[in-house]
Scaffold this active site. Structure first.
Site, PDB file in Angstrom:
ATOM      1  N   ARG A  16      -7.062   2.558 -23.130  1.00 38.09           N
ATOM      2  CA  ARG A  16      -8.697   2.698 -23.101  1.00 38.09           C
ATOM      3  C   ARG A  16      -9.341   1.408 -22.860  1.00 38.09           C
ATOM      4  O   ARG A  16      -8.655   0.408 -22.855  1.00 38.09           O
ATOM      5  CB  ARG A  16      -9.061   3.750 -23.971  1.00 38.09           C
ATOM      6  N   THR A  20     -11.030  -1.912 -23.816  1.00 36.78           N
ATOM      7  CA  THR A  20     -10.755  -2.878 -24.873  1.00 36.78           C
ATOM      8  C   THR A  20     -11.878  -4.002 -24.757  1.00 36.78           C
ATOM      9  O   THR A  20     -11.883  -4.598 -25.693  1.00 36.78           O
ATOM     10  CB  THR A  20      -9.390  -3.264 -24.880  1.00 36.78           C
ATOM     11  N   CYS A  42      -4.124  -9.428 -24.960  1.00 41.77           N
ATOM     12  CA  CYS A  42      -4.935  -8.149 -25.770  1.00 41.77           C
ATOM     13  C   CYS A  42      -3.618  -7.161 -26.089  1.00 41.77           C
ATOM     14  O   CYS A  42      -2.993  -6.740 -25.298  1.00 41.77           O
ATOM     15  CB  CYS A  42      -5.749  -7.600 -24.893  1.00 41.77           C
ATOM     16  N   CYS A  84      -3.477  -3.670 -24.442  1.00 36.23           N
ATOM     17  CA  CYS A  84      -3.164  -3.585 -23.137  1.00 36.23           C
ATOM     18  C   CYS A  84      -1.643  -4.208 -22.892  1.00 36.23           C
ATOM     19  O   CYS A  84      -1.112  -3.662 -22.003  1.00 36.23           O
ATOM     20  CB  CYS A  84      -4.055  -4.866 -22.422  1.00 36.23           C
TER      21      CYS A  84
HETATM   22  P1  FAD Z   1      -9.516  -6.631 -12.543  1.00 37.23           P
HETATM   23  O1  FAD Z   1      -9.282  -5.203 -12.922  1.00 37.23           O
HETATM   24  O2  FAD Z   1      -9.271  -7.629 -13.561  1.00 37.23           O
HETATM   25  O3  FAD Z   1      -8.918  -7.204 -10.923  1.00 37.23           O
HETATM   26  C1  FAD Z   1      -8.893  -8.450 -10.577  1.00 37.23           C
HETATM   27  C2  FAD Z   1      -9.056  -8.565  -9.346  1.00 37.23           C
HETATM   28  O4  FAD Z   1      -7.958  -7.636  -8.756  1.00 37.23           O
HETATM   29  C3  FAD Z   1     -10.154  -7.619  -8.790  1.00 37.23           C
HETATM   30  O5  FAD Z   1     -11.240  -8.563  -8.590  1.00 37.23           O
HETATM   31  C4  FAD Z   1      -9.826  -7.347  -7.356  1.00 37.23           C
HETATM   32  O6  FAD Z   1     -10.106  -8.284  -6.443  1.00 37.23           O
HETATM   33  C5  FAD Z   1      -8.189  -6.922  -7.409  1.00 37.23           C
HETATM   34  N1  FAD Z   1      -8.183  -5.528  -7.724  1.00 37.23           N
HETATM   35  C6  FAD Z   1      -8.717  -4.783  -8.727  1.00 37.23           C
HETATM   36  N2  FAD Z   1      -7.967  -3.553  -8.714  1.00 37.23           N
HETATM   37  C7  FAD Z   1      -7.213  -3.699  -7.680  1.00 37.23           C
HETATM   38  C8  FAD Z   1      -5.896  -2.629  -7.295  1.00 37.23           C
HETATM   39  N3  FAD Z   1      -5.982  -1.365  -7.873  1.00 37.23           N
HETATM   40  N4  FAD Z   1      -5.214  -3.032  -6.300  1.00 37.23           N
HETATM   41  C9  FAD Z   1      -5.211  -4.227  -5.936  1.00 37.23           C
HETATM   42  N5  FAD Z   1      -6.384  -5.180  -6.229  1.00 37.23           N
HETATM   43  C10 FAD Z   1      -7.039  -4.994  -7.196  1.00 37.23           C
HETATM   44  N6  FAD Z   1      -8.575  -3.635 -20.053  1.00 37.23           N
HETATM   45  C11 FAD Z   1      -8.920  -2.710 -20.958  1.00 37.23           C
HETATM   46  O7  FAD Z   1     -10.136  -2.513 -21.022  1.00 37.23           O
HETATM   47  N7  FAD Z   1      -7.851  -1.751 -21.114  1.00 37.23           N
HETATM   48  C12 FAD Z   1      -6.666  -1.742 -20.812  1.00 37.23           C
HETATM   49  O8  FAD Z   1      -5.781  -1.076 -21.524  1.00 37.23           O
HETATM   50  C13 FAD Z   1      -6.178  -2.830 -20.272  1.00 37.23           C
HETATM   51  N8  FAD Z   1      -4.944  -3.048 -19.918  1.00 37.23           N
HETATM   52  C14 FAD Z   1      -4.584  -4.026 -19.102  1.00 37.23           C
HETATM   53  C15 FAD Z   1      -3.026  -4.452 -18.717  1.00 37.23           C
HETATM   54  C16 FAD Z   1      -2.705  -5.387 -18.151  1.00 37.23           C
HETATM   55  C17 FAD Z   1      -1.314  -5.617 -17.678  1.00 37.23           C
HETATM   56  C18 FAD Z   1      -3.992  -6.442 -17.474  1.00 37.23           C
HETATM   57  C19 FAD Z   1      -3.521  -7.693 -16.726  1.00 37.23           C
HETATM   58  C20 FAD Z   1      -5.066  -6.128 -17.830  1.00 37.23           C
HETATM   59  C21 FAD Z   1      -5.511  -5.258 -18.600  1.00 37.23           C
HETATM   60  N9  FAD Z   1      -7.089  -4.805 -18.801  1.00 37.23           N
HETATM   61  C22 FAD Z   1      -7.206  -3.855 -19.829  1.00 37.23           C
HETATM   62  C23 FAD Z   1      -7.939  -5.617 -18.336  1.00 37.23           C
HETATM   63  C24 FAD Z   1      -8.372  -4.948 -16.992  1.00 37.23           C
HETATM   64  O9  FAD Z   1      -7.318  -4.732 -16.209  1.00 37.23           O
HETATM   65  C25 FAD Z   1      -9.335  -5.967 -16.279  1.00 37.23           C
HETATM   66  O10 FAD Z   1      -8.591  -7.234 -15.926  1.00 37.23           O
HETATM   67  C26 FAD Z   1     -10.632  -6.270 -16.655  1.00 37.23           C
HETATM   68  O11 FAD Z   1     -11.232  -4.851 -17.064  1.00 37.23           O
HETATM   69  C27 FAD Z   1     -11.651  -6.970 -15.874  1.00 37.23           C
HETATM   70  O12 FAD Z   1     -11.690  -6.193 -14.509  1.00 37.23           O
HETATM   71  P2  FAD Z   1     -12.231  -6.795 -13.316  1.00 37.23           P
HETATM   72  O13 FAD Z   1     -13.157  -5.784 -12.839  1.00 37.23           O
HETATM   73  O14 FAD Z   1     -12.842  -8.250 -13.184  1.00 37.23           O
HETATM   74  O15 FAD Z   1     -11.019  -6.765 -12.244  1.00 37.23           O
END
Ligand code: FAD
Length: 440
Positions: free
Chosen positions: A130, A132, A359, A362
């Site tokens: 969820r 975090t 984290c 995550c």
């Molecule tokens: P992010 O999701 O960090 O994406 C980075 C960039 O990737 C975006 O700006 C976009 O250009 C590109 N992008 C985004 N989505 C996609 C897609 N589907 N396909 C292709 N490109 C894409 N956070 C939590 O709150 N709970 C969790 O359980 C959690 N688990 C995680 C597990 C992993 C392995 C990682 C690496 C991160 C996790 N995070 C989690 C963090 C979360 O995924 C995001 O990184 C964070 O919420 C910041 O989001 P953001 O909107 O900045 O973009």
């Protein structure tokens, strides 16, 4: 604009959105009950491994990032005796049949040994995936590193219909530095520096431009590369859906679905939604194709009778569904073996990158789901023809047979459930969207 209702054929799959949704409708409750069974609830994982690629600046201090661990005594006794039995069994052998840190040729992941004393047992139901609050430089760096693993050899696509290229996948293999393990990341250099969030769009385009979506001019990238990208992007999308579905409203302190979060991260990017459906389709195919082997693994790793019946029931329903993905279309061309080796190298690197997630919660779900996807790839591509009913306890049955460990089975089923839940959440967001529009 309807942000949540995809229709029509899913690219690179053999089915459309409507079919996948109807299959998910049939499977969802069964999967839900299955992951509640003790066998699938408790998972052993090493959360303390160091990032092999860069120095992580410390863990996320948010409370929501914490993981509640479970004492081994609270896990079902049958597995403890099973793992002890396996310990005796394997200590007399030169190679361990299940889940050791060595990579066997059939593996698409670097697996952790369930006997590893460093690992901790985690009750997955008590630690849901969820929101975090993990974000910013650390998470962006991990995602960037993962997508960089998409950079297969920089060889231009050769269209067989427009050239003398014969057969094949259109992919010419050139060994990459990542084939040797860490080199692909360490040598890249680019990961060491920070990633300005504003610049990510460009970086993303550069890294995966040729793989992105159907409208991309270089869409004629070979199927294998597209599948690699779709699976990663689909996992990323599913994680985002879970974040938005179980989101903490920091004003009220309540957990609830956040429609704006969904629209921004997923709804406005139809290709991400499509990739998520594609990832589910691939997992479903692995389930339908390898049912007997999964049930056999459960039986050989001290799975309870009720759990076996439930898994067998799930497999039966999956087998009654229309085919979702044709695995034979992959790794079938001229460069098949080289391409498969490279695909494996890249995916194994993705599994190593999971130890860089800053984290714990995550990291737990990231590691589990990458293992689950790696298991699906192994089931689909590491053997062909009839599924060999080998088992961790009887590796002598067939030396060529693929062997699954308990951890792989637990990871596979839970990953399938994660994706299934993400699809169900899309349905929920669809209704929230309709409700909001009705009010306005
Ligand atoms: P992010 O999701 O960090 O994406 C980075 C960039 O990737 C975006 O700006 C976009 O250009 C590109 N992008 C985004 N989505 C996609 C897609 N589907 N396909 C292709 N490109 C894409 N956070 C939590 O709150 N709970 C969790 O359980 C959690 N688990 C995680 C597990 C992993 C392995 C990682 C690496 C991160 C996790 N995070 C989690 C963090 C979360 O995924 C995001 O990184 C964070 O919420 C910041 O989001 P953001 O909107 O900045 O973009």
């Amino acid at each position: 604009q309807n942000y949540c209702k995809p229709t029509g054929q899913i690219h690179d799959a053999c089915c459309d959105y409507e079919t996948v949704e109807s299959v998910n409708h049939d499977l969802f409750d069964r999967l839900h009950h299955l992951v509640e069974q003790p066998y699938f609830r408790y998972h052993k994982v090493d959360l303390a491994k160091e990032c092999p690629f860069w120095e992580e600046d410390g863990s996320c201090m948010n409370r929501a990032c914490g993981v509640e661990t479970t004492d081994e005594e609270h896990t079902p006794e049958a597995w403890r005796s099973y793992t002890l039995g396996k310990l005796n069994h394997t200590s007399s052998q030169t190679s361990s049949p299940a889940g050791c840190n060595e990579i066997s040729d059939s593996d698409f992941c670097v697996l952790e040994d369930e006997l590893d004393s460093e690992g901790v047992y985690v009750d997955l139901l008590e630690n849901p995936e969820r929101f975090t609050g993990y974000a910013g430089h650390s998470s962006a760096r991990v995602w960037k590193a993962i997508y960089e693993e998409n950079c297969f050899a920089p060889v231009p696509f050769i269209d067989p219909s427009r050239s003398t290229f014969e057969g094949g996948s259109g992919f010419a293999h050139v060994p990459t530095s990542s084939s040797s393990g860490l080199g692909g990341l360490g040598g890249g250099g680019g990961l060491g520096g920070g990633l300005a969030m504003g610049g990510w769009g460009e970086a993303e385009k550069r890294l995966m431009g040729s793989l992105a979506g159907p409208k991309d001019p270089t869409e004629e990238v070979c199927l294998e590369k597209r599948v690699f990208y779709r699976v990663i992007s689909g996992l990323h999308a599913s994680i985002s859906v879970h974040i938005c579905d179980d989101y903490l409203d920091q004003q009220t302190g309540e957990w609830a679905p956040n429609l704006d979060c969904f629209i921004t991260r997923i709804g406005q990017h139809p290709e991400r939604l499509e990739n998520m459906y594609f990832t589910y389709v691939l997992l479903l195919r692995a389930l339908a194709r390898s049912g007997p082997q999964l049930v056999q693994t459960l039986q050989d790793t001290a799975g309870e009778q009720e759990t076996r019946d439930r898994l067998a029931g799930l497999v039966k329903v999956a087998n009654g569904c229309p085919s979702t993905f044709d695995e034979k279309s992959m790794f079938s061309g001229k460069e098949a073996q080289l391409l498969k080796d490279e695909f494996k190298d890249h995916f194994r690197n993705v599994s190593r990158i999971m130890d860089c997630v800053g984290c714990d919660k995550c990291r737990l779900w990231g590691k589990l789901q990458v293992t689950g996807l790696g298991t699906a790839l192994k089931l689909l591509f590491s053997y062909d023809g009839a599924s060999p009913l080998s088992s961790p306890l009887r590796p002598d049955l067939d030396p060529q047979a693929v062997v699954l460990s308990r951890s792989e089975l637990v990871a596979f089923v839970n990953t399938l459930h994660r994706l299934s839940e993400s699809l169900a959440a899309v349905d929920k967001f669809r209704m929230l969207w309709a409700k909001r529009n009705f009010r306005e």
